[in-house]
Scaffold this active site. Structure first.
Site, PDB file in Angstrom:
ATOM      1  CG  ASN A 137      42.007  56.969  58.714  1.00  0.00           C
ATOM      2  OD1 ASN A 137      42.037  57.712  57.740  1.00  0.00           O
ATOM      3  ND2 ASN A 137      41.023  56.111  58.924  1.00  0.00           N
ATOM      4  CE  LYS A 176      38.550  57.983  61.045  1.00  0.00           C
ATOM      5  NZ  LYS A 176      37.507  57.570  61.941  1.00  0.00           N
ATOM      6  CG  HIS A 202      37.925  52.958  58.288  1.00  0.00           C
ATOM      7  ND1 HIS A 202      36.750  53.451  58.790  1.00  0.00           N
ATOM      8  CD2 HIS A 202      38.886  53.287  59.178  1.00  0.00           C
ATOM      9  CE1 HIS A 202      36.990  54.068  59.938  1.00  0.00           C
ATOM     10  NE2 HIS A 202      38.295  53.987  60.197  1.00  0.00           N
ATOM     11  CD  GLU A 214      35.077  56.451  59.462  1.00  0.00           C
ATOM     12  OE1 GLU A 214      35.894  56.900  58.628  1.00  0.00           O
ATOM     13  OE2 GLU A 214      35.220  56.585  60.693  1.00  0.00           O
ATOM     14  CD  GLU A 270      40.136  51.565  62.919  1.00  0.00           C
ATOM     15  OE1 GLU A 270      40.990  52.354  63.297  1.00  0.00           O
ATOM     16  OE2 GLU A 270      39.321  51.827  62.027  1.00  0.00           O
ATOM     17  N   GLY A 315      35.649  57.431  67.044  1.00  0.00           N
ATOM     18  CA  GLY A 315      35.168  58.812  67.074  1.00  0.00           C
ATOM     19  C   GLY A 315      34.194  59.086  68.204  1.00  0.00           C
ATOM     20  CB  SER A 320      38.489  56.775  71.274  1.00  0.00           C
ATOM     21  OG  SER A 320      37.259  57.123  70.646  1.00  0.00           O
TER      22      SER A 320
HETATM   23  P1  13P Z   1      39.197  57.848  66.105  1.00  0.00           P
HETATM   24  O1  13P Z   1      40.632  57.726  66.585  1.00  0.00           O
HETATM   25  O2  13P Z   1      38.834  59.259  65.750  1.00  0.00           O
HETATM   26  O3  13P Z   1      38.255  57.191  67.055  1.00  0.00           O
HETATM   27  O4  13P Z   1      39.109  57.044  64.731  1.00  0.00           O
HETATM   28  C1  13P Z   1      39.602  55.748  64.693  1.00  0.00           C
HETATM   29  C2  13P Z   1      39.640  55.314  63.288  1.00  0.00           C
HETATM   30  O5  13P Z   1      38.630  55.102  62.661  1.00  0.00           O
HETATM   31  C3  13P Z   1      40.964  55.164  62.668  1.00  0.00           C
HETATM   32  O6  13P Z   1      40.873  54.537  61.435  1.00  0.00           O
END
Ligand code: 13P
Length: 253
Positions: A9, A11, A97, A99, A169, A175, A215
Protein backbone atom coordinates in the site's frame (compact mmCIF):
# COMPACT_ATOMS: atom_id res chain seq x y z
CA UNK A 1 -6.31 -23.74 -0.38
CA UNK A 2 -6.79 -20.08 0.50
CA UNK A 3 -4.79 -17.33 -1.15
CA UNK A 4 -1.67 -15.90 0.45
CA UNK A 5 -1.04 -12.30 -0.50
CA UNK A 6 1.79 -9.83 -0.13
CA UNK A 7 0.10 -6.48 -0.73
CA UNK A 8 1.87 -3.14 -1.00
CA UNK A 9 0.00 0.00 0.00
CA UNK A 10 1.93 2.98 -1.30
CA UNK A 11 -0.60 5.41 0.25
CA UNK A 12 -0.01 9.01 -0.96
CA UNK A 13 3.67 8.55 -1.75
CA UNK A 14 5.99 8.65 -4.78
CA UNK A 15 5.93 10.47 -8.09
CA UNK A 16 5.04 8.66 -11.30
CA UNK A 17 8.74 8.25 -12.12
CA UNK A 18 9.57 6.97 -8.66
CA UNK A 19 6.64 4.57 -8.80
CA UNK A 20 7.72 3.17 -12.18
CA UNK A 21 11.26 2.73 -10.90
CA UNK A 22 10.06 0.97 -7.76
CA UNK A 23 7.90 -1.47 -9.74
CA UNK A 24 10.82 -2.16 -12.10
CA UNK A 25 13.16 -2.75 -9.16
CA UNK A 26 10.72 -5.15 -7.51
CA UNK A 27 9.68 -7.18 -10.54
CA UNK A 28 13.24 -7.53 -11.82
CA UNK A 29 14.29 -9.31 -8.62
CA UNK A 30 13.82 -13.06 -8.32
CA UNK A 31 10.80 -14.15 -6.36
CA UNK A 32 9.00 -17.42 -6.54
CA UNK A 33 5.26 -17.53 -6.04
CA UNK A 34 3.46 -20.77 -5.35
CA UNK A 35 0.15 -21.43 -7.06
CA UNK A 36 -1.95 -19.93 -4.26
CA UNK A 37 0.25 -16.86 -3.73
CA UNK A 38 -0.24 -13.37 -5.11
CA UNK A 39 1.42 -9.98 -5.03
CA UNK A 40 -0.79 -6.89 -5.06
CA UNK A 41 0.24 -3.26 -5.51
CA UNK A 42 -2.23 -0.70 -4.14
CA UNK A 43 -0.95 2.42 -5.76
CA UNK A 44 -2.12 6.01 -6.21
CA UNK A 45 -4.97 6.42 -8.72
CA UNK A 46 -3.03 8.50 -11.27
CA UNK A 47 -0.55 5.64 -11.73
CA UNK A 48 -3.03 2.77 -12.07
CA UNK A 49 -2.80 2.70 -15.88
CA UNK A 50 1.00 2.73 -15.78
CA UNK A 51 1.10 -0.12 -13.27
CA UNK A 52 -1.55 -2.12 -15.08
CA UNK A 53 0.48 -1.83 -18.31
CA UNK A 54 3.76 -2.74 -16.63
CA UNK A 55 2.37 -5.75 -14.75
CA UNK A 56 -0.03 -7.07 -17.39
CA UNK A 57 2.06 -10.13 -18.28
CA UNK A 58 3.04 -10.96 -14.73
CA UNK A 59 1.09 -13.91 -13.47
CA UNK A 60 -0.21 -13.72 -9.91
CA UNK A 61 0.69 -10.02 -9.70
CA UNK A 62 -2.22 -7.57 -9.49
CA UNK A 63 -2.91 -3.88 -9.23
CA UNK A 64 -5.26 -2.46 -6.58
CA UNK A 65 -6.85 0.94 -6.19
CA UNK A 66 -6.68 2.49 -2.72
CA UNK A 67 -10.32 3.56 -2.75
CA UNK A 68 -13.42 3.77 -4.91
CA UNK A 69 -16.82 5.44 -4.70
CA UNK A 70 -20.04 3.66 -3.79
CA UNK A 71 -21.97 4.98 -6.82
CA UNK A 72 -21.67 3.77 -10.42
CA UNK A 73 -21.19 7.21 -11.96
CA UNK A 74 -22.42 10.77 -11.70
CA UNK A 75 -21.73 14.15 -10.18
CA UNK A 76 -19.09 13.15 -7.62
CA UNK A 77 -16.18 15.39 -8.53
CA UNK A 78 -12.81 13.88 -7.72
CA UNK A 79 -14.10 10.38 -7.06
CA UNK A 80 -13.24 7.10 -8.79
CA UNK A 81 -15.88 4.57 -9.85
CA UNK A 82 -15.62 0.82 -10.10
CA UNK A 83 -16.36 1.10 -13.83
CA UNK A 84 -13.28 3.26 -14.22
CA UNK A 85 -11.24 0.68 -12.33
CA UNK A 86 -12.68 -2.22 -14.35
CA UNK A 87 -11.93 -0.42 -17.60
CA UNK A 88 -8.27 -0.29 -16.55
CA UNK A 89 -8.30 -3.99 -15.65
CA UNK A 90 -7.85 -3.34 -11.93
CA UNK A 91 -8.69 -6.44 -9.85
CA UNK A 92 -8.58 -5.23 -6.27
CA UNK A 93 -9.54 -2.19 -4.24
CA UNK A 94 -8.53 -1.43 -0.66
CA UNK A 95 -11.61 -0.40 1.32
CA UNK A 96 -12.00 0.96 4.81
CA UNK A 97 -8.38 1.71 5.51
CA UNK A 98 -8.17 3.32 8.96
CA UNK A 99 -6.79 6.48 7.36
CA UNK A 100 -9.93 6.80 5.23
CA UNK A 101 -12.13 6.01 8.21
CA UNK A 102 -10.37 8.66 10.29
CA UNK A 103 -9.66 11.50 7.82
CA UNK A 104 -12.60 11.01 5.44
CA UNK A 105 -15.21 9.84 7.94
CA UNK A 106 -15.93 6.56 6.20
CA UNK A 107 -18.46 4.65 8.27
CA UNK A 108 -19.15 0.93 8.41
CA UNK A 109 -22.46 1.51 6.58
CA UNK A 110 -20.83 3.54 3.78
CA UNK A 111 -18.17 0.84 3.42
CA UNK A 112 -20.91 -1.79 3.08
CA UNK A 113 -22.14 0.12 0.00
CA UNK A 114 -18.63 0.21 -1.43
CA UNK A 115 -18.19 -3.53 -0.80
CA UNK A 116 -21.45 -4.16 -2.67
CA UNK A 117 -20.58 -2.18 -5.76
CA UNK A 118 -17.14 -3.80 -5.96
CA UNK A 119 -18.57 -7.31 -5.78
CA UNK A 120 -21.30 -6.47 -8.31
CA UNK A 121 -18.52 -5.45 -10.70
CA UNK A 122 -16.09 -8.31 -10.05
CA UNK A 123 -13.57 -6.23 -8.16
CA UNK A 124 -12.22 -7.84 -5.02
CA UNK A 125 -12.36 -5.65 -1.92
CA UNK A 126 -9.42 -5.82 0.49
CA UNK A 127 -11.51 -4.84 3.48
CA UNK A 128 -9.53 -3.26 6.33
CA UNK A 129 -10.54 -3.50 9.96
CA UNK A 130 -8.72 -2.90 13.22
CA UNK A 131 -8.93 -1.12 16.53
CA UNK A 132 -7.35 2.09 17.88
CA UNK A 133 -4.96 2.01 20.82
CA UNK A 134 -7.57 3.01 23.43
CA UNK A 135 -9.72 0.05 22.46
CA UNK A 136 -6.76 -2.34 22.65
CA UNK A 137 -5.86 -0.95 26.07
CA UNK A 138 -9.45 -1.43 27.23
CA UNK A 139 -9.28 -5.04 25.99
CA UNK A 140 -12.37 -4.70 23.80
CA UNK A 141 -10.67 -5.15 20.41
CA UNK A 142 -12.63 -8.29 19.55
CA UNK A 143 -15.99 -6.57 19.97
CA UNK A 144 -14.74 -3.55 18.01
CA UNK A 145 -13.56 -5.60 15.03
CA UNK A 146 -16.63 -7.86 15.16
CA UNK A 147 -18.87 -4.79 14.75
CA UNK A 148 -16.84 -3.56 11.75
CA UNK A 149 -17.25 -6.97 10.09
CA UNK A 150 -20.93 -7.22 10.95
CA UNK A 151 -21.89 -3.75 9.71
CA UNK A 152 -19.84 -3.79 6.50
CA UNK A 153 -19.75 -7.44 5.44
CA UNK A 154 -22.31 -9.70 7.07
CA UNK A 155 -25.18 -8.66 4.80
CA UNK A 156 -23.35 -10.59 2.05
CA UNK A 157 -24.16 -14.14 1.07
CA UNK A 158 -21.49 -16.72 1.89
CA UNK A 159 -20.52 -16.90 -1.79
CA UNK A 160 -20.05 -13.14 -1.90
CA UNK A 161 -18.11 -13.02 1.36
CA UNK A 162 -15.66 -15.62 0.05
CA UNK A 163 -14.63 -13.13 -2.61
CA UNK A 164 -13.55 -10.56 0.00
CA UNK A 165 -10.02 -10.36 1.38
CA UNK A 166 -9.83 -9.07 4.95
CA UNK A 167 -6.89 -7.06 6.27
CA UNK A 168 -6.56 -6.72 10.03
CA UNK A 169 -4.64 -3.53 10.72
CA UNK A 170 -4.49 -2.47 14.37
CA UNK A 171 -4.27 1.31 14.19
CA UNK A 172 -1.66 1.47 16.93
CA UNK A 173 0.68 -0.57 14.73
CA UNK A 174 0.31 1.46 11.53
CA UNK A 175 3.36 3.55 10.68
CA UNK A 176 4.51 3.41 14.29
CA UNK A 177 7.17 0.72 14.01
CA UNK A 178 5.24 -1.04 16.78
CA UNK A 179 4.16 -4.28 15.14
CA UNK A 180 1.60 -6.49 16.79
CA UNK A 181 3.41 -9.56 18.07
CA UNK A 182 2.87 -12.66 16.00
CA UNK A 183 0.81 -14.02 18.91
CA UNK A 184 -1.41 -10.89 18.97
CA UNK A 185 -1.88 -11.09 15.19
CA UNK A 186 -2.69 -14.80 15.29
CA UNK A 187 -5.12 -14.30 18.18
CA UNK A 188 -7.11 -11.64 16.31
CA UNK A 189 -6.99 -13.49 12.99
CA UNK A 190 -8.30 -16.63 14.68
CA UNK A 191 -11.01 -14.53 16.32
CA UNK A 192 -12.02 -13.05 12.94
CA UNK A 193 -12.14 -16.50 11.36
CA UNK A 194 -14.19 -17.82 14.26
CA UNK A 195 -16.55 -14.87 14.02
CA UNK A 196 -17.10 -15.57 10.31
CA UNK A 197 -17.63 -19.27 11.08
CA UNK A 198 -20.28 -18.36 13.64
CA UNK A 199 -22.05 -15.90 11.29
CA UNK A 200 -21.77 -18.20 8.25
CA UNK A 201 -19.98 -21.55 8.50
CA UNK A 202 -16.49 -23.01 8.94
CA UNK A 203 -16.04 -23.68 5.25
CA UNK A 204 -16.61 -20.03 4.39
CA UNK A 205 -14.33 -18.88 7.23
CA UNK A 206 -11.55 -21.18 6.07
CA UNK A 207 -11.76 -19.94 2.49
CA UNK A 208 -11.15 -16.27 3.34
CA UNK A 209 -7.67 -14.76 3.27
CA UNK A 210 -6.91 -12.56 6.27
CA UNK A 211 -3.87 -10.31 5.90
CA UNK A 212 -2.05 -8.56 8.72
CA UNK A 213 -1.02 -4.91 8.37
CA UNK A 214 0.90 -2.60 10.68
CA UNK A 215 4.68 -2.13 10.54
CA UNK A 216 5.28 -5.32 8.56
CA UNK A 217 8.89 -5.42 7.36
CA UNK A 218 11.37 -7.95 6.04
CA UNK A 219 12.62 -8.59 9.58
CA UNK A 220 9.23 -9.67 10.99
CA UNK A 221 7.35 -10.98 7.93
CA UNK A 222 8.46 -14.62 8.19
CA UNK A 223 7.38 -14.83 11.83
CA UNK A 224 4.03 -13.10 11.18
CA UNK A 225 3.24 -15.07 8.03
CA UNK A 226 4.06 -18.38 9.73
CA UNK A 227 1.01 -17.99 11.98
CA UNK A 228 -1.73 -20.39 10.88
CA UNK A 229 -4.43 -17.73 10.40
CA UNK A 230 -2.19 -15.03 8.89
CA UNK A 231 -2.41 -15.29 5.11
CA UNK A 232 0.03 -12.54 4.22
CA UNK A 233 0.37 -8.82 4.77
CA UNK A 234 -0.76 -5.35 3.75
CA UNK A 235 2.42 -3.33 3.86
CA UNK A 236 2.84 0.44 3.97
CA UNK A 237 6.29 1.94 4.59
CA UNK A 238 8.32 -1.18 3.82
CA UNK A 239 6.58 -1.59 0.45
CA UNK A 240 8.29 1.61 -0.75
CA UNK A 241 11.72 -0.04 -0.54
CA UNK A 242 12.31 -2.64 -3.27
CA UNK A 243 14.58 -5.00 -1.31
CA UNK A 244 12.29 -4.90 1.72
CA UNK A 245 9.17 -5.68 -0.25
CA UNK A 246 10.83 -8.47 -2.25
CA UNK A 247 11.90 -10.06 1.04
CA UNK A 248 8.30 -9.73 2.29
CA UNK A 249 7.01 -11.44 -0.87
CA UNK A 250 9.49 -14.23 -0.30
CA UNK A 251 8.31 -14.55 3.30
CA UNK A 252 4.95 -15.92 2.14
CA UNK A 253 4.90 -19.48 3.40
P1 13P B 1 2.85 0.54 7.72
O1 13P B 1 3.34 -0.77 7.13
O2 13P B 1 3.63 1.72 7.22
O3 13P B 1 2.74 0.45 9.20
O4 13P B 1 1.37 0.76 7.16
C1 13P B 1 0.46 -0.28 7.27
C2 13P B 1 -0.73 0.06 6.47
O5 13P B 1 -1.48 0.95 6.80
C3 13P B 1 -0.95 -0.71 5.24
O6 13P B 1 -2.21 -0.45 4.71
Amino acid sequence: MRKQIAAANWKMNLTLQQGEQLLDDIISQPHSLKENQQVVFAIPAPYLAMAQQKLRNKEQVFVAAQNCHSKKSGAYTGEISVDMLSSLGVHYVVLGHSERREYFNESNAFLAEKVNICLENNITPIFCCGEPLAVREAGTQNEYVALQLKESLYHLTADQLRKVVIAYEPIWAIGTGKTASSAQAQEMHAFIRGNIAAAYNAETANAISILYGGSVKAANAVELFSQPDVDGGLVGGASLVADEFVAIINALQ
